[in-house]
Structure formats: structure tokens, C-alpha cells
Design an enzyme around this catalytic site. Structure first.
Site, PDB file in Angstrom:
ATOM      1  N   GLU A 127       0.907  -1.287  -0.027  1.00 12.39           N
ATOM      2  CA  GLU A 127       0.037  -0.012  -0.155  1.00 12.39           C
ATOM      3  C   GLU A 127       0.893   1.388  -0.054  1.00 12.39           C
ATOM      4  O   GLU A 127       2.009   1.369   0.924  1.00 12.39           O
ATOM      5  CB  GLU A 127      -0.956  -0.012   1.098  1.00 12.39           C
ATOM      6  CG  GLU A 127      -1.957   1.111   1.191  1.00 12.39           C
ATOM      7  CD  GLU A 127      -3.045   1.167   2.418  1.00 12.39           C
ATOM      8  OE1 GLU A 127      -2.850   0.475   3.247  1.00 12.39           O
ATOM      9  OE2 GLU A 127      -3.792   2.136   2.274  1.00 12.39           O
ATOM     10  N   GLY A 267       2.783   1.970  10.812  1.00  8.36           N
ATOM     11  CA  GLY A 267       2.548   1.361  12.051  1.00  8.36           C
ATOM     12  C   GLY A 267       2.499  -0.160  11.713  1.00  8.36           C
ATOM     13  O   GLY A 267       3.023  -1.010  12.405  1.00  8.36           O
ATOM     14  N   ALA A 268       1.525  -0.637  10.785  1.00  5.05           N
ATOM     15  CA  ALA A 268       1.116  -1.768  10.548  1.00  5.05           C
ATOM     16  C   ALA A 268       0.277  -1.871   9.423  1.00  5.05           C
ATOM     17  O   ALA A 268       0.013  -0.719   8.710  1.00  5.05           O
ATOM     18  CB  ALA A 268       0.358  -2.372  11.714  1.00  5.05           C
ATOM     19  N   MET A 269       0.355  -2.904   8.597  1.00  4.17           N
ATOM     20  CA  MET A 269      -0.457  -3.007   7.363  1.00  4.17           C
ATOM     21  C   MET A 269      -1.507  -4.470   7.458  1.00  4.17           C
ATOM     22  O   MET A 269      -0.985  -5.521   7.489  1.00  4.17           O
ATOM     23  CB  MET A 269       0.673  -3.064   6.310  1.00  4.17           C
ATOM     24  CG  MET A 269       0.122  -3.157   4.980  1.00  4.17           C
ATOM     25  SD  MET A 269      -1.024  -1.804   4.526  1.00  4.17           S
ATOM     26  CE  MET A 269      -2.099  -2.589   3.452  1.00  4.17           C
ATOM     27  N   GLU A 270      -2.426  -3.876   6.608  1.00  6.69           N
ATOM     28  CA  GLU A 270      -3.543  -5.390   6.932  1.00  6.69           C
ATOM     29  C   GLU A 270      -3.586  -6.096   5.782  1.00  6.69           C
ATOM     30  O   GLU A 270      -4.675  -6.836   5.551  1.00  6.69           O
ATOM     31  CB  GLU A 270      -4.862  -4.512   7.001  1.00  6.69           C
ATOM     32  CG  GLU A 270      -5.292  -3.623   5.761  1.00  6.69           C
ATOM     33  CD  GLU A 270      -4.828  -1.991   5.474  1.00  6.69           C
ATOM     34  OE1 GLU A 270      -3.866  -1.833   6.265  1.00  6.69           O
ATOM     35  OE2 GLU A 270      -5.623  -1.451   4.443  1.00  6.69           O
ATOM     36  N   ASN A 271      -2.498  -6.504   5.361  1.00  9.14           N
ATOM     37  CA  ASN A 271      -2.332  -7.414   4.164  1.00  9.14           C
ATOM     38  C   ASN A 271      -3.512  -8.664   4.537  1.00  9.14           C
ATOM     39  O   ASN A 271      -3.462  -9.078   5.564  1.00  9.14           O
ATOM     40  CB  ASN A 271      -1.123  -8.098   4.178  1.00  9.14           C
ATOM     41  CG  ASN A 271      -0.183  -6.915   3.993  1.00  9.14           C
ATOM     42  OD1 ASN A 271      -0.179  -6.006   3.079  1.00  9.14           O
ATOM     43  ND2 ASN A 271       0.855  -6.777   4.871  1.00  9.14           N
ATOM     44  N   GLU A 304      -5.718  -3.351  12.475  1.00  9.29           N
ATOM     45  CA  GLU A 304      -5.581  -4.117  11.179  1.00  9.29           C
ATOM     46  C   GLU A 304      -6.419  -5.279  10.992  1.00  9.29           C
ATOM     47  O   GLU A 304      -6.832  -5.678   9.933  1.00  9.29           O
ATOM     48  CB  GLU A 304      -4.000  -4.558  11.361  1.00  9.29           C
ATOM     49  CG  GLU A 304      -2.938  -3.456  11.578  1.00  9.29           C
ATOM     50  CD  GLU A 304      -3.060  -2.315  10.812  1.00  9.29           C
ATOM     51  OE1 GLU A 304      -3.450  -2.317   9.557  1.00  9.29           O
ATOM     52  OE2 GLU A 304      -2.686  -1.046  11.175  1.00  9.29           O
ATOM     53  N   HIS A 307      -9.953  -4.073   9.669  1.00 14.30           N
ATOM     54  CA  HIS A 307      -9.568  -3.888   8.015  1.00 14.30           C
ATOM     55  C   HIS A 307      -9.932  -5.135   7.335  1.00 14.30           C
ATOM     56  O   HIS A 307     -10.518  -5.099   6.141  1.00 14.30           O
ATOM     57  CB  HIS A 307      -8.233  -3.592   7.810  1.00 14.30           C
ATOM     58  CG  HIS A 307      -7.791  -2.197   7.693  1.00 14.30           C
ATOM     59  ND1 HIS A 307      -8.755  -1.267   6.967  1.00 14.30           N
ATOM     60  CD2 HIS A 307      -6.887  -1.637   8.208  1.00 14.30           C
ATOM     61  CE1 HIS A 307      -8.165   0.016   7.285  1.00 14.30           C
ATOM     62  NE2 HIS A 307      -6.782  -0.181   7.959  1.00 14.30           N
ATOM     63  N   GLU A 326      -9.784   3.745   6.110  1.00 14.95           N
ATOM     64  CA  GLU A 326      -9.197   4.358   7.198  1.00 14.95           C
ATOM     65  C   GLU A 326     -10.077   5.022   8.186  1.00 14.95           C
ATOM     66  O   GLU A 326     -10.030   4.857   9.649  1.00 14.95           O
ATOM     67  CB  GLU A 326      -8.108   5.040   6.797  1.00 14.95           C
ATOM     68  CG  GLU A 326      -6.907   4.438   5.940  1.00 14.95           C
ATOM     69  CD  GLU A 326      -6.427   3.079   6.394  1.00 14.95           C
ATOM     70  OE1 GLU A 326      -6.647   2.772   7.744  1.00 14.95           O
ATOM     71  OE2 GLU A 326      -6.032   2.305   6.022  1.00 14.95           O
TER      72      GLU A 326
END
Ligand code: SER
Ligand code: ZN
Length: 623
Positions: A127, A267-271, A304, A307, A326
């Protein structure tokens, strides 16, 4: 040297993609000095875009193209066009496959976008537009595809090979290498793709969903951090349960994984199924981490995870709609944190953060709408306005429709748009349709930047026993617009009598009195609301729970602020009154100091604090 001028992209120019990618089959061969990516895309002409076969323009950056086959035919240099940012080929039929092989260099990728190495492990961040640094693709969120991914790497250094979805096969390879194949049955845009390969340990647990499915949960970290994962795991299980109970949302895959990475831009990613976190947002040990650090981990894990529905199952049509996922997801994680901890304190923290940082953004040269009309670089729009103000906007819809109405709207939104890439308008439409509501004026919150001002004045008529509140709203000019149209501002309020009790509220024209707290909608530039049957001049408690992201002003005296701090049934407004009172008292002390006088602390602040501190019925965290 890049000679192209940066190009402004406009929301109004949106067009659906010419081609769609139904299936994406990826094979990664990871080596120390390069990696190879083989992609097979099963594609078709987008029927929405009419007849004919326009050129297929794929995104791709920093890729070395080794081969390209269209419909199983190898293409030569003369059959395609290649630039720094695109590969263009000419399809000959409505459906076809496109196979490419590219060479990339994760080992030297320090931008941390695409596939890169961090502390000896391979990981990804796609992203918003990082996938184009992995392979040639239609790297836009409205192209949703089913992904199958095979990762091949040396076994000793990379015993763990992960990607999105469920693991379907794995085995040994040649020369000390091994492989694993993952299949994600849910269509997703490329920005949700993830791959991890490394020497990681994991903490395992499981979760039984609302329909009794068993989901394996794993948190992967470097071996030395294995004793710092328990809090994140507990937070994950609480989040999964909460989303079922609060939004009716169940997890969908057989496994959910979190990987902690030391070098990570966000911070983090919702893959999908494989969240990747900055280590700082996962690791916490009761012995060494503060309460605030624990709450941060809990909130990010929840964000996350949430999401998976608000972002992944239902995603954004284009990046102008970023707040669709978001703003809504921040709203969801705030609700979760409020339920897990003190709701009042959570609200105070969120509002203090909004006022300090987002209001400043709204007042400066970077001010932009929750849904901007244009951008040059989407990475610059992961802002406080899109996230925090976006959450406030969703929160106002919740306030206007009530909890039940909001839930009806979110159910309709998820049901109607599951598997789709949609817009903020679609979200609003679902809220309207589920409730028979009209939110057309409300939508200005998405298109007008700036923090509205709300000035309130009062008038009491003792003979008629009426009490009127007049609201005047305005919004300062921002770079996008000078003249603003009135917003819909939900104002939660109550009126306190001389003993500090709430008065049952009845507006002129209403048959009976209702609750002691209610929400009124200020929709005009100037608007007066008159309450009847008010036996004595009341004290208003305005914008309870900070029901709208505005700057409110009301000429409270110090006695009134003390009274609100002691008696308001709304915890947030008690705190806010305390802040205003303390600031006034501090200003007075500063004045005394400057005048060379002895300092005399206003007794009212002490009395108000004493009342709050000695009332054991109050939320102790708020106290
Ligand atoms: N999509 C990511 C998130 O908000 C980017 O930070 O969780
Ligand atoms: Zn997010």
C-alpha cells in the site's frame, strides 16, 4: 534523470479499468543478490468499458523484464513498449493470459516499498502503490483478483515462507531450497498482497468463530522476541470476538498471521490474512512496557484486524476514497478500545490528539478534505485528516443514526458491497438506505476542509419559562476553498438545573419531554433551538462526548466551569470544563506573577478537583 513533471491526478477523471485480472499466479525465487518474480495473470476485457481491445498498460517500476508471453506466445521487443513506469502490450482477444518474469533487488531496496529485506528477512509493503515494484500489474485498488503465491528460498536461512490466504502445499527443492504455496480465495487488490520469508519463531493460538470454525492464529517474530507476543495475541482474540459481537463480522480464512518487522514505514499493514507490523506495534511485556504501550498494541492489532472487513472484503475504488477504509476502521478501533478500557478516557485521548494535531493540519497549508479532489502523490495523504477526522465523520453518522441505525447501515454496506471496490458515496448510501435518512448535506464533511467554528449564545425568558440556544457556524478559508457551505453539526447536549441534575428536554412544538441528553442537528449558518418548561435558568452542557469535530465557544464563567466539572453527567465534558477552568486559573497566576503580586490559586479549581477525586462512583480512570 527523471524529466517528467509530477502529474496531478483528479478524482473527477476516474475511469474504470480497461482490463480485469481474474487470477494472479505468482512464483517468487528469492536469492541473496536478486529475486525473480514469475507472474501469470488470467485477464479479460472489462465489459463495462465497451467494445474493442485497447492497449493493455501495466504499471511497473524498477523491474528488469526478462520475458513476456501473451496468450502463451513469447513477445519480442518489437511487440511491446517499455518505459520507466509502464509495460504496454496489445491483446488480441477478450480473454487471455499474460506471463512475465522480472528480476528485482529486495536486498538493496531501502525505500521499504515493494519487496525488501529487513534484518535478514524478506517482507513486503504494497500500500498504496508498491506492488508495481514487484511485478507488472494493474496496480489500482479497483482491480481485484484471486491470488496464488509460491515462494521458493534457501531452507536454512528462510525456514518460514508466508503469503496471503491458506497454505495449500509445500516441500523440499533442489540445492537446500524449499517452497510453499499459498492460496487466497478472496478477491483482493494488489495493495493487500504480502510475502514474508525468514527465520522466525511463532506464538500459536486458535479462535473459534461465531459459526464454530476453528481459525489458527500465529504471531511471527525474531527468536529473541518470542516472549513479547502474548499481549498482541490476547488483543487479537479480543478483537475477533468484538467484531463478531459489535458488527456481526466473522473472520473468513483458516489462518490469521501477524509478522513483526523491524524496518517498516507505517505502524502496520492489513494484508489479507498476513498483517505485517512494525515491531514496536506488536511487542510488549508486562514487566517492561507501560500501560500506554499495551493499549497502543491492542489498538493497532484491532485496527489491522478490523480492516479484514472494512478495507479488504470491501475495499476502495480509488485512492481518493482512502478514508472509506481508514476513517471507518479508526472509528471501529476506537469503539473497541473504548469497550476494552475506559470509554471516557479513550474519548479524551482521541479528542486531545485531534485538537492538537488534526486541527493544526486543518488550519495550515496542507489542509485538505477527508476525501481530496486531487493529489500528486497518494503517499502524502495518509494524514490525520483522512484517518482521525475521517473517523470523526463516521462517528457523527453513528451519533445521528443511533447505534442500531448505524449497525443496520454497516450491515447493508458489508452485504451490498462484499467483494467490491467502492466509494465514500456508497458508504453513505448504505447508511441512508438502511435508515431512510438523507445525508446529502452531511456529505460536505467529505468535501470541505477546515475546522468549523460553532459559537453558541443563550437567552432565558423567566416569564415564558423558555431557554434558547443560538448556534452560529462558520468555517475559515482553506487552500481548496474560501467560501464554505454550512455543515450538519450534531450537537449532543444537556441542561443542568441548580442542583446539577439533568432537565428532561422538550423543544417548542414537541408534545412531551424526552431524555435529559439529546442530539440536535445544526444545519444552518445560524439557528436557534428553544426549550420549554424550563423553571430556572439552566447551565448548558454542549457538544457532549465531543459530538462533532468543531471549535465550540460559549461564554462560561469560572463558576459555571466549576459546576460542570462537579456535576456534568458527561465524563468528556467534565474533563473539558476542567481543562478550560485550569487554563483560566493558570492565566490568572501568570498575570499575578507578571504584576509582581503574590500568587493566589483560585479555590474553585481546588474544590472542583476535590469533588471529582472524592466521588467513588465515578469512572476511576477518568478521575
Ligand atoms: N493501511 C495501513 C493502516 O492504516 C497503513 O498505515 O493500517
Ligand atoms: Zn488502517
Amino acid at each position: 534523470m527523471r524529466t517528467e513533471q509530477p502529474k496531478m491526478i483528479y478524482l473527477k477523471d476516474y475511469q474504470a479499468p480497461d482490463y480485469l485480472i481474474d487470477e494472479t499466479h505468482l512464483t517468487f525465487e528469492l536469492f541473496e543478490d536478486h529475486s525473480l518474480v514469475h507472474a501469470q495473470l488470467v485477464m479479460r476485457r472489462n465489459p463495462e468499458r465497451g467494445a474493442g481491445l485497447p492497449p493493455l498498460v501495466l504499471d511497473g517500476q524498477q523491474l528488469e523484464l526478462l520475458s513476456v508471453n501473451l496468450a502463451d506466445q513469447p513477445l519480442t521487443d518489437a511487440d511491446y513498449q517499455l518505459t520507466d513506469s509502464h509495460l504496454t502490450v496489445q491483446p488480441k482477444s477478450e480473454t487471455f493470459t499474460l506471463d512475465t518474469t522480472v528480476k528485482i533487488h529486495p536486498e538493496t531496496n531501502t525505500a521499504l516499498e515493494g519487496l525488501y529485506k529487513s534484518s535478514g528477512m524478506f517482507c513486503t509493503q504494497c500500500e498504496a502503490e508498491g506492488f508495481r515494484k514487484i511485478t507488472y500489474y494493474l496496480d489500482r485498488p479497483d482491480v481485484m483478483s484471486v491470488f496464488t503465491t509460491t515462494v521458493i528460498a534457501e531452507q536454512h536461512s528462510y525456514p518460514v515462507l508466508l503469503s496471503n490466504g491458506n497454505p495449500i502445499a509445500s516441500g523440499p527443492g533442489e540445492d537446500g531450497r524449499h517452497w510453499a504455496t499459498w492460496e487466497d480465495p478472496f478477491k483482493k487488490p494488489a495493495y493487500l498482497f504480502a510475502l514474508v520469508a525468514g527465520d522466525l519463531w511463532c506464538v500459536e493460538d486458535s479462535f473459534t468463530t461465531m459459526t464454530n470454525r476453528e481459525v489458527a492464529l500465529r504471531i511471527y517474530v525474531e527468536p529473541e522476541n518470542i516472549d513479547k507476543c502474548q499481549h498482541a495475541m490476547t488483543s487479537l482474540k479480543k478483537s475477533m470476538r468484538w467484531d463478531e459481537e459489535t458488527y456481526g463480522r466473522e473472520y473468513d480464512l483458516d489462518i490469521f498471521m501477524i509478522v513483526a518487522v523491524n524496518d517498516f514505514n507505517m505502524g502496520a499493514m492489513e494484508n489479507k490474512g498476513l498483517n505485517i507490523f512494525n515491531s514496536s506495534a506488536v511487542l510488549a511485556r508486562a514487566e517492561t512496557a507501560t500501560d500506554a504501550a499495551h493499549q497502543r498494541v491492542e489498538a493497532i492489532v484491532a485496527h489491522e484486524y478490523f480492516h479484514n472487513w472494512s478495507g479488504n472484503r470491501v475495499t476502495c475504488r480509488d485512492w481518493f476514497q482512502l478514508s472509506l477504509k481508514e476513517g471507518f476502521t479508526v472509528f471501529r478501533d476506537s469503539g473497541f478500545s473504548a469497550d476494552m478500557n475506559s470509554a471516557t478516557v479513550k474519548r479524551i485521548q482521541d479528542v486531545a490528539y485531534l485538537r492538537t494535531h488534526q486541527f493544526a493540519e486543518d488550519a495550515g497549508p496542507m489542509a485538505h478534505a477527508v476525501r481530496p479532489d486531487s493529489f500528486i502523490e497518494i503517499s502524502n495523504f495518509y494524514t490525520l485528516t483522512v484517518y482521525e477526522k475521517g473517523s470523526e465523520v463516521v462517528g457523527m453518522i453513528h451519533t445521528l443514526l443511533g447505534a442500531e441505525g448505524f449497525r443496520k447501515g454497516s450491515d447493508l454496506y458489508f452485504d451490498r458491497h462484499d467483494g467490491q471496490a467502492v466509494t465514500c458515496d456508497d458508504f453513505i448510501k448504505a447508511m441512508e438506505d438502511a435508515n431512510g435518512a438523507d445525508l446529502s448535506q452531511f456529505k460536505r464533511w467529505y468535501s470541505q476542509a477546515g475546522t468549523p467554528r460553532l459559537a453558541v449564545s443563550e437567552a432565558y425568558d423567566a416569564a415564558a419559562k423558555t431557554y434558547s440556544l443560538t448556534f452560529r457556524q462558520s468555517c475559515p478559508p482553506t487552500p481548496d476553498k474560501v467560501e464554505k457551505l454550512p455543515f450538519v453539526i450534531p450537537v449532543a447536549l444537556g441542561l443542568l438545573d441548580g442542583q446539577g441534575a439533568g432537565i428532561a428536554l422538550r423543544l417548542t412544538g414537541e408534545a412531551t419531554a424526552g431524555d435529559t441528553s439529546r442530539v440536535i442537528s445544526v444545519t444552518e449558518a445560524e439557528q436557534t433551538f428553544t426549550f420549554v418548561d424550563i423553571a430556572e435558568k439552566p447551565l448548558p452542557s454542549l457538544l457532549r462526548g465531543f459530538s462533532a469535530p468543531v471549535k465550540l465557544s460559549f461564554p462560561y464563567s469560572r463558576d459555571q466551569l466549576m459546576f460542570l466539572m462537579q456535576h456534568d453527567s458527561d465524563g468528556f465534558n467534565r474533563w473539558d470544563a476542567g481543562q478550560q477552568l485550569a487554563v483560566q486559573v493558570l492565566q490568572e497566576l501568570i498575570g499575578q506573577h507578571q504584576a509582581g503580586q503574590p500568587l493566589k490559586l483560585d479555590q474553585r479549581l481546588i474544590d472542583a478537583l476535590r469533588t471529582v477525586l472524592s466521588d467513588e462512583r465515578l469512572d476511576q480512570a477518568m478521575v
